[in-house]
Design an enzyme around this catalytic site. Structure first.
Site, PDB file in Angstrom:
ATOM      1  N   HIS A 168       0.812  -1.216   0.000  1.00  0.00           N
ATOM      2  CA  HIS A 168       0.000   0.000   0.000  1.00  0.00           C
ATOM      3  C   HIS A 168       0.848   1.269   0.000  1.00  0.00           C
ATOM      4  O   HIS A 168       0.375   2.339  -0.412  1.00  0.00           O
ATOM      5  CB  HIS A 168      -0.927  -0.008   1.213  1.00  0.00           C
ATOM      6  CG  HIS A 168      -2.170   0.807   1.061  1.00  0.00           C
ATOM      7  ND1 HIS A 168      -2.303   1.816   0.133  1.00  0.00           N
ATOM      8  CD2 HIS A 168      -3.362   0.767   1.734  1.00  0.00           C
ATOM      9  CE1 HIS A 168      -3.509   2.354   0.235  1.00  0.00           C
ATOM     10  NE2 HIS A 168      -4.167   1.733   1.196  1.00  0.00           N
ATOM     11  N   ASP A 387     -10.648  -6.062 -19.220  1.00  0.00           N
ATOM     12  CA  ASP A 387     -10.832  -7.110 -20.223  1.00  0.00           C
ATOM     13  C   ASP A 387      -9.470  -7.428 -20.837  1.00  0.00           C
ATOM     14  O   ASP A 387      -8.891  -6.623 -21.545  1.00  0.00           O
ATOM     15  CB  ASP A 387     -11.817  -6.626 -21.288  1.00  0.00           C
ATOM     16  CG  ASP A 387     -12.078  -7.668 -22.366  1.00  0.00           C
ATOM     17  OD1 ASP A 387     -11.453  -8.754 -22.334  1.00  0.00           O
ATOM     18  OD2 ASP A 387     -12.918  -7.397 -23.244  1.00  0.00           O
TER      19      ASP A 387
END
EC number: 2.3.1.145
Length: 461
Positions: A168, A387
């Site tokens: 993070h 995608d």
């Protein structure tokens, strides 16, 4: 069919590999911002990408792994600091050494069908397969270790889950999903990702000299005498997911005073409701302080705004505080006003003041005592961006909420009804009280846990 929570299945993992960038990358040192290296961000965060078999029917097993390797390795050419390692210098200052070593990747196969866990489009936390599709050996520390770990798990139906875990300190959630969208674009043949990544961490460094211009309750670790050890802290806090329909939100909105009824957002209303009900369920003493942190994206708060391709941490954590008794006994409008107040704090000057405060005070962790943190992920991701050539995923988002006191709002279609799903951790002894508190606040039935029914859709229990 066995309930998904009781489903026994196996996952066979291949040998993990260190995946380097597809091309040589610059060797250099890059300093992280003074927002990046605060104590509360020195951890790993996970994310899921669930692709149903309908999108994978014409994709071979080997092609999936090939596409993932290709996309990730090409993305690291543009996001080359992510292939490096974080080092700590004087005064706990973090930098990334751009070594080009790469990230970790592992392939795996599961002997179960995704649909055996319920309707794929309606899966929500807690994910029954989470532990088995996550990379198994993520290093505990954030220093000198790979900055990202990925596992792709193929199910016998042809569906696939890509589970990622990232450091993070190097990126916030938006930055991580930006990297994954870039990997998908490049796997499909793009010459470069859109947007191009931008470093510019210097824009979030502290000023010289630092000057704190706000009171940052979120980092001030004072403990009022009224706060005592909560016995609930010793209980397990299992993860639940609750579902708000449009009718539920409308019922809550109707309780607001006129000036808020039209202007308050669904996020402000739901966050206020959750904070109030959670405080009541946990049975804080009336004069005990209950804290709320609202995660606010500060990218657009600058003049000029941070570039679209900025992938560093720019989420601010403004806090508001109320005596628990006043919060629980007041109308919903009181809590909504406080949520709006928290969001409104974040300006460019506020961000600079946060950076200055963190540097002057040793980069502290945000306050967790009696604190509830809420984030809105509904606009964070567009499914079409992920995608890889197989079609859109059915789910993109965190794999878990991590700490006990964190929730986020996400869009979910429960059968034919679209609404907002919110994962929340609660001690078992407080779950019933929480449901009761929420049911008092909505005029439409009783808000309950989200779970698959026999048709696989999410329903109230």
């Amino acid at each position: 069919m066995a309930p998904s929570s009781q489903l026994e299945f196996n996952v066979v993992r291949k040998q993990p590999e260190l995946l380097p960038p597809a091309e040589p990358t610059p060797f250099e040192w890059k300093e992280l911002s003074d927002i990046d290296d605060q104590d509360g961000l020195r951890l790993h965060i996970s994310g899921f990408f669930i692709y149903p078999p309908s999108t994978m029917s014409n994709v071979g097993r080997d092609n999936v792994a090939r596409d993932i390797r290709l996309g990730l390795s090409k993305a690291m050419v543009f996001y080359y600091p992510l292939a490096g390692r974080i080092r700590e210098g004087p005064n706990r200052k973090l930098s990334v050494e751009c070594t080009g070593e790469g990230i970790m990747y592992c392939e795996a196969d599961a002997d179960v069908r995704l649909e055996q866990f319920g309707d794929i489009g309606a899966l929500s936390m807690p994910f029954p397969f989470m532990d088995k599709v996550m990379f198994e050996t993520v290093d505990d520390g954030i220093l000198g270790t790979p900055l990202m770990y990925f596992q792709s798990t193929r199910f016998i139906c042809g569906g696939i889950v890509i589970a990622g875990c990232y450091n993070h300190a190097i990126a916030d959630g938006l930055g991580f999903y930006m990297f994954m969208a870039a990997a998908a674009q490049l796997a499909r043949g793009a010459a470069s990702p859109t947007p191009l990544p931008v470093w510019q961490r210097e824009r979030l460094l502290s000023r010289v000299p630092p000057r704190v211009t706000f009171i940052h309750h979120e980092y001030i670790h004072d403990t009022p005498k009224t706060e005592t050890a909560n016995p609930l802290d010793n209980e397990p806090w299992p993860l639940h997911s609750i579902f708000f329909t449009r009718v539920d939100v409308a019922a809550l909105r109707a309780q607001l005073p006129g000036h808020l009824r039209k202007s308050a957002t669904s996020f402000e209303i739901i966050s206020a409701c959750l904070w109030r009900c959670r405080t009541a369920a946990l049975r804080f003493a009336p004069d005990e302080l209950s804290r709320l942190i609202i995660a606010v994206n500060a990218r657009t708060k600058f003049g000029p705004p941070l570039p679209q391709g900025y992938y560093g941490n720019s989420i601010m954590l403004p806090m508001v505080v109320s005596e628990a008794g006043k919060l629980v006994l007041s109308g919903l409008g009181y809590a909504v006003e406080l949520v709006i107040e928290a969001k409104g704090k974040v300006t460019e000057e506020y961000v600079k003041s946060v950076a200055d405060y963190l540097v002057l005070n040793g980069r502290p962790h945000y306050v967790v005592t009696n604190t509830y943190l809420v984030s809105d992920l509904r606009q964070l991701v567009e499914m079409s961006k992920f995608d890889w050539g197989w079609g859109k995923p059915a789910y993109v988002g965190p794999a878990d909420v991590g700490e006990n006191a964190i929730s986020f709002l996400a869009t979910l279609k429960n059968g034919e009804e679209e609404g907002v799903v919110v994962p929340i951790r609660l001690p078992e002894s407080a779950v019933g009280r929480f449901k009761s508190e929420v049911s008092k606040m909505v005029s439409f039935g009783c808000l309950e846990d989200v779970k698959p029914n026999r048709d696989g859709y999410l329903s109230r229990m």
